[in-house]
Write an enzyme that holds these catalytic residues in place. Structure first.
Site, PDB file in Angstrom:
ATOM      1  N   ASN A  80       0.817  -1.154  -0.047  1.00  0.00           N
ATOM      2  CA  ASN A  80      -0.027   0.019  -0.180  1.00  0.00           C
ATOM      3  C   ASN A  80       0.621   1.247  -0.035  1.00  0.00           C
ATOM      4  O   ASN A  80       0.441   2.393   0.238  1.00  0.00           O
ATOM      5  CB  ASN A  80      -0.992   0.169   1.295  1.00  0.00           C
ATOM      6  CG  ASN A  80      -0.245   0.088   2.485  1.00  0.00           C
ATOM      7  OD1 ASN A  80       1.003   0.160   2.677  1.00  0.00           O
ATOM      8  ND2 ASN A  80      -0.818   0.462   3.602  1.00  0.00           N
ATOM      9  N   GLY A 118      -4.322 -16.545   6.529  1.00  0.00           N
ATOM     10  CA  GLY A 118      -5.776 -17.149   6.091  1.00  0.00           C
ATOM     11  C   GLY A 118      -5.697 -17.417   4.460  1.00  0.00           C
ATOM     12  O   GLY A 118      -6.014 -18.394   4.112  1.00  0.00           O
ATOM     13  N   TYR A 150       5.845  -2.313  17.521  1.00  0.00           N
ATOM     14  CA  TYR A 150       6.627  -3.242  16.565  1.00  0.00           C
ATOM     15  C   TYR A 150       6.862  -4.667  17.340  1.00  0.00           C
ATOM     16  O   TYR A 150       6.701  -5.672  16.711  1.00  0.00           O
ATOM     17  CB  TYR A 150       8.038  -2.452  15.894  1.00  0.00           C
ATOM     18  CG  TYR A 150       8.786  -3.206  14.919  1.00  0.00           C
ATOM     19  CD1 TYR A 150       8.248  -3.327  13.678  1.00  0.00           C
ATOM     20  CD2 TYR A 150       9.858  -3.641  15.167  1.00  0.00           C
ATOM     21  CE1 TYR A 150       8.963  -3.986  12.637  1.00  0.00           C
ATOM     22  CE2 TYR A 150      10.599  -4.179  14.030  1.00  0.00           C
ATOM     23  CZ  TYR A 150      10.110  -4.468  12.835  1.00  0.00           C
ATOM     24  OH  TYR A 150      10.932  -5.168  11.946  1.00  0.00           O
ATOM     25  N   LYS A 154       5.279  -8.331  16.036  1.00  0.00           N
ATOM     26  CA  LYS A 154       5.824  -9.202  15.830  1.00  0.00           C
ATOM     27  C   LYS A 154       5.920 -10.616  16.481  1.00  0.00           C
ATOM     28  O   LYS A 154       5.836 -11.729  15.956  1.00  0.00           O
ATOM     29  CB  LYS A 154       7.365  -8.943  15.444  1.00  0.00           C
ATOM     30  CG  LYS A 154       7.612  -8.038  14.221  1.00  0.00           C
ATOM     31  CD  LYS A 154       7.391  -8.477  12.997  1.00  0.00           C
ATOM     32  CE  LYS A 154       7.726  -7.452  11.780  1.00  0.00           C
ATOM     33  NZ  LYS A 154       7.516  -7.856  10.443  1.00  0.00           N
ATOM     34  N   ARG A 191      17.052   4.801   9.481  1.00  0.00           N
ATOM     35  CA  ARG A 191      17.971   3.751   9.876  1.00  0.00           C
ATOM     36  C   ARG A 191      19.338   4.066   9.773  1.00  0.00           C
ATOM     37  O   ARG A 191      19.467   5.111   8.917  1.00  0.00           O
ATOM     38  CB  ARG A 191      17.614   2.541   9.044  1.00  0.00           C
ATOM     39  CG  ARG A 191      16.236   2.058   9.738  1.00  0.00           C
ATOM     40  CD  ARG A 191      16.019   0.611   9.100  1.00  0.00           C
ATOM     41  NE  ARG A 191      15.054   0.693   7.753  1.00  0.00           N
ATOM     42  CZ  ARG A 191      14.383  -0.608   7.193  1.00  0.00           C
ATOM     43  NH1 ARG A 191      14.699  -1.613   7.637  1.00  0.00           N
ATOM     44  NH2 ARG A 191      13.704  -0.035   6.129  1.00  0.00           N
TER      45      ARG A 191
HETATM   46  P1  NAD Z   1      10.284  -1.237   4.001  1.00  0.00           P
HETATM   47  O1  NAD Z   1       9.814  -0.107   5.192  1.00  0.00           O
HETATM   48  O2  NAD Z   1      11.213  -0.781   3.092  1.00  0.00           O
HETATM   49  O3  NAD Z   1       9.232  -2.292   3.430  1.00  0.00           O
HETATM   50  C1  NAD Z   1       8.031  -2.547   4.157  1.00  0.00           C
HETATM   51  C2  NAD Z   1       6.861  -2.532   3.076  1.00  0.00           C
HETATM   52  O4  NAD Z   1       5.539  -3.095   3.601  1.00  0.00           O
HETATM   53  C3  NAD Z   1       6.694  -1.086   2.441  1.00  0.00           C
HETATM   54  O5  NAD Z   1       6.967  -1.315   0.882  1.00  0.00           O
HETATM   55  C4  NAD Z   1       5.482  -0.676   2.964  1.00  0.00           C
HETATM   56  O6  NAD Z   1       4.871   0.317   1.937  1.00  0.00           O
HETATM   57  C5  NAD Z   1       4.620  -2.102   3.064  1.00  0.00           C
HETATM   58  N1  NAD Z   1       3.659  -1.998   4.015  1.00  0.00           N
HETATM   59  C6  NAD Z   1       3.567  -1.225   5.272  1.00  0.00           C
HETATM   60  N2  NAD Z   1       2.457  -1.850   5.679  1.00  0.00           N
HETATM   61  C7  NAD Z   1       1.543  -2.206   4.668  1.00  0.00           C
HETATM   62  C8  NAD Z   1       0.143  -2.557   4.936  1.00  0.00           C
HETATM   63  N3  NAD Z   1      -0.654  -2.698   5.797  1.00  0.00           N
HETATM   64  N4  NAD Z   1      -0.263  -3.222   3.553  1.00  0.00           N
HETATM   65  C9  NAD Z   1       0.749  -3.343   2.521  1.00  0.00           C
HETATM   66  N5  NAD Z   1       1.942  -3.123   2.701  1.00  0.00           N
HETATM   67  C10 NAD Z   1       2.296  -2.304   3.728  1.00  0.00           C
HETATM   68  O7  NAD Z   1      11.137  -2.130   5.116  1.00  0.00           O
HETATM   69  P2  NAD Z   1      11.970  -3.420   5.098  1.00  0.00           P
HETATM   70  O8  NAD Z   1      13.286  -3.143   5.674  1.00  0.00           O
HETATM   71  O9  NAD Z   1      11.930  -3.932   3.485  1.00  0.00           O
HETATM   72  O10 NAD Z   1      11.171  -4.419   5.978  1.00  0.00           O
HETATM   73  C11 NAD Z   1      10.480  -5.485   5.349  1.00  0.00           C
HETATM   74  C12 NAD Z   1      10.070  -6.705   6.573  1.00  0.00           C
HETATM   75  O11 NAD Z   1      11.216  -7.234   6.969  1.00  0.00           O
HETATM   76  C13 NAD Z   1       9.276  -5.789   7.880  1.00  0.00           C
HETATM   77  O12 NAD Z   1       8.208  -6.818   8.015  1.00  0.00           O
HETATM   78  C14 NAD Z   1      10.304  -5.766   8.811  1.00  0.00           C
HETATM   79  O13 NAD Z   1       9.512  -5.879   9.800  1.00  0.00           O
HETATM   80  C15 NAD Z   1      11.157  -6.916   8.428  1.00  0.00           C
HETATM   81  N6  NAD Z   1      12.788  -6.746   9.051  1.00  0.00           N
HETATM   82  C16 NAD Z   1      13.534  -6.084   8.263  1.00  0.00           C
HETATM   83  C17 NAD Z   1      14.882  -5.627   8.843  1.00  0.00           C
HETATM   84  C18 NAD Z   1      15.726  -5.002   7.983  1.00  0.00           C
HETATM   85  O14 NAD Z   1      16.873  -4.608   8.502  1.00  0.00           O
HETATM   86  N7  NAD Z   1      15.438  -4.305   6.855  1.00  0.00           N
HETATM   87  C19 NAD Z   1      15.024  -6.304  10.157  1.00  0.00           C
HETATM   88  C20 NAD Z   1      14.059  -7.135  10.677  1.00  0.00           C
HETATM   89  C21 NAD Z   1      12.788  -7.396  10.182  1.00  0.00           C
HETATM   90  N1  UDP Z   2      21.651   5.469  15.159  1.00  0.00           N
HETATM   91  C1  UDP Z   2      22.610   6.234  15.323  1.00  0.00           C
HETATM   92  N2  UDP Z   2      22.371   7.477  14.421  1.00  0.00           N
HETATM   93  C2  UDP Z   2      21.412   7.464  13.506  1.00  0.00           C
HETATM   94  C3  UDP Z   2      20.525   6.438  13.344  1.00  0.00           C
HETATM   95  C4  UDP Z   2      20.424   5.680  14.293  1.00  0.00           C
HETATM   96  O1  UDP Z   2      23.534   6.317  15.884  1.00  0.00           O
HETATM   97  O2  UDP Z   2      21.573   8.626  12.738  1.00  0.00           O
HETATM   98  C5  UDP Z   2      21.521   4.426  16.203  1.00  0.00           C
HETATM   99  C6  UDP Z   2      20.342   3.713  16.826  1.00  0.00           C
HETATM  100  O3  UDP Z   2      20.251   4.617  18.089  1.00  0.00           O
HETATM  101  C7  UDP Z   2      20.561   2.372  17.142  1.00  0.00           C
HETATM  102  C8  UDP Z   2      21.300   1.990  16.040  1.00  0.00           C
HETATM  103  O4  UDP Z   2      21.876   2.961  15.393  1.00  0.00           O
HETATM  104  O5  UDP Z   2      21.359   2.113  18.204  1.00  0.00           O
HETATM  105  C9  UDP Z   2      20.789   1.038  14.796  1.00  0.00           C
HETATM  106  O6  UDP Z   2      19.786   1.942  14.518  1.00  0.00           O
HETATM  107  P1  UDP Z   2      18.678   1.533  13.319  1.00  0.00           P
HETATM  108  O7  UDP Z   2      17.786   2.649  13.203  1.00  0.00           O
HETATM  109  O8  UDP Z   2      19.183   1.416  12.238  1.00  0.00           O
HETATM  110  O9  UDP Z   2      17.818   0.065  13.821  1.00  0.00           O
HETATM  111  P2  UDP Z   2      17.624  -0.680  15.002  1.00  0.00           P
HETATM  112  O10 UDP Z   2      18.935  -1.610  15.047  1.00  0.00           O
HETATM  113  O11 UDP Z   2      17.694   0.108  16.357  1.00  0.00           O
HETATM  114  O12 UDP Z   2      16.392  -1.463  14.749  1.00  0.00           O
END
Ligand code: NAD
Ligand code: UDP
Length: 319
Positions: free
Chosen positions: A32, A107, A150, A154, A191
């Protein structure tokens, strides 16, 4: 296989779409655009193996035709309270994507007897008291804290996934993703890697939240999607950590990025920007992934950054 990927327009979702298509599967992407970007999947439009449905997964999910697998990645993922894309500023959407979205995705898996894979997170371990984190660790999470929208969504999603596996016999998988980086991360989701790279490319000081002694372990996206693909095809139903065990402090990360971008502006400390309950240490134990999936990361931090920095340069229009 015919695979539904929710969160397809996001960072990880878009790489997964490519991975599945490159391995000969048909992908239906769903998103979305809450935190994602249509640009992330623009190159896939016109590909006969890809189609897209714009839909909020918090509402009943319908996809015409038979599905063989569902990969549920839709959810805000950045903890940054200063970004409009951070989950502290999208608390209800985050809980709905993790709870109602997971229920709807399970589902449609059940209706199709399709494989289900949940994108879970290292955040379910909270601010961990056990280090490194093994899958057997139950975590240290405040159920009403500033990250609870969050973390608890999860944790509920994991419990619901195991319930569908145990009660309905669905072939489910849970990946606990540790910090991952690479091209297609949003520049402005707050991030740490996009923040640091963009500040360094603009020759600004890098913003350290707190003292910068907190640690993370960063995995390059190519490695992550390979691990997730192996898990999807495996017969493992218990959660599996996927991440790179190379642990470093945020100060060390900042030094690497400043050095790789020739940025001499140094660091600036922003205590107030740090979200409460920020984990002090995080490092995956990947023994399970090694043993069950024969997987381990191949990219070093520097190798991943060598690919990611030019992506951000191009996004920022820096030559
Ligand atoms: P992201 O924000 O780039 O991607 C998430 C996507 O989900 C987006 O495109 C967003 O528009 C979509 N979305 C959110 N809510 C929605 C909804 N209600 N309906 C339809 N689409 C929706 O983030 P990401 O880093 O790609 O993360 C993807 C998944 O991986 C997430 O579930 C996140 O919790 C998990 N995850 C990511 C990391 C990481 O380091 N990137 C770490 C741990 C878990
Ligand atoms: N952080 C930081 N400077 C920034 C953004 C994040 O020092 O500009 C720190 C944040 O407080 C955390 C770590 O970097 O301790 C990783 O943050 P991130 O948001 O990437 O993800 P997290 O691992 O906390 O989910």
């Amino acid at each position: 296989m015919r695979v539904l990927i929710t969160g397809a327009a996001g960072f990880l979702g878009s790489h997964l779409c490519e991975k599945l298509i490159n391995n000969g599967h048909e992908v239906i992407g769903m998103d979305n655009f809450l935190t994602g970007d249509p640009q992330n999947i623009a190159h896939l439009s016109g590909n006969p193996a890809f189609s897209f449905i714009r839909h909020d997964v918090s509402n009943f999910i319908f996809v015409p035709g038979k599905l063989d697998a569902v990969m549920h990645f839709a959810s805000p993922a950045s903890p940054n309270k200063n970004s409009p894309y951070g989950y502290p500023n999208l608390p209800i959407q985050t809980m709905k994507a993790g709870a109602l979205g997971t229920h709807n995705a399970l589902g449609i898996s059940k209706a199709n007897r399709a494989i289900f894979l949940l994108a879970s997170t290292s955040e379910i371990y909270g601010d961990p008291k056990e280090h490194p984190q093994k899958e057997s660790y139950w975590g240290h999470v405040d159920p009403t804290g500033p990250r609870s929208m969050y973390d608890e969504a999860k944790r509920f999603a994991e419990a619901l996934t195991m319930s569908y596996h145990r009660f309905h016999g669905i072939n489910t998988h849970i990946v606990r993703i540790f910090n991952t980086f690479g091209p297609r991360m949003r520049l402005d989701d707050g991030r740490v890697i996009p923040n640091f790279i963009q500040q360094a490319l603009r020759k600004e000081p890098l913003t350290i939240y707190g003292e910068g002694k907190q640690t993370r372990s960063f995995c390059f996206v190519e490695d992550l999607v390979e691990g997730i693909y192996r898990l999807l095809l495996s017969d493992t139903h218990e959660p599996v950590n996927i991440g790179n065990p190379f642990e470093m402090t945020m100060m060390e990360l900042a030094a690497v990025i400043n050095s790789m971008t020739n940025n001499t502006s140094g660091l600036v400390y922003h205590e107030a920007a740090r979200l409460g309950d920020d984990p002090e240490r995080r490092q995956p134990d990947i023994t399970k992934a090694k043993n069950l999936l024969d997987w381990e990361p191949k990219y070093s931090l520097e190798q991943g950054l060598e690919i990611t920095i030019p992506y951000f340069k191009q996004k920022l229009g820096i030559a």
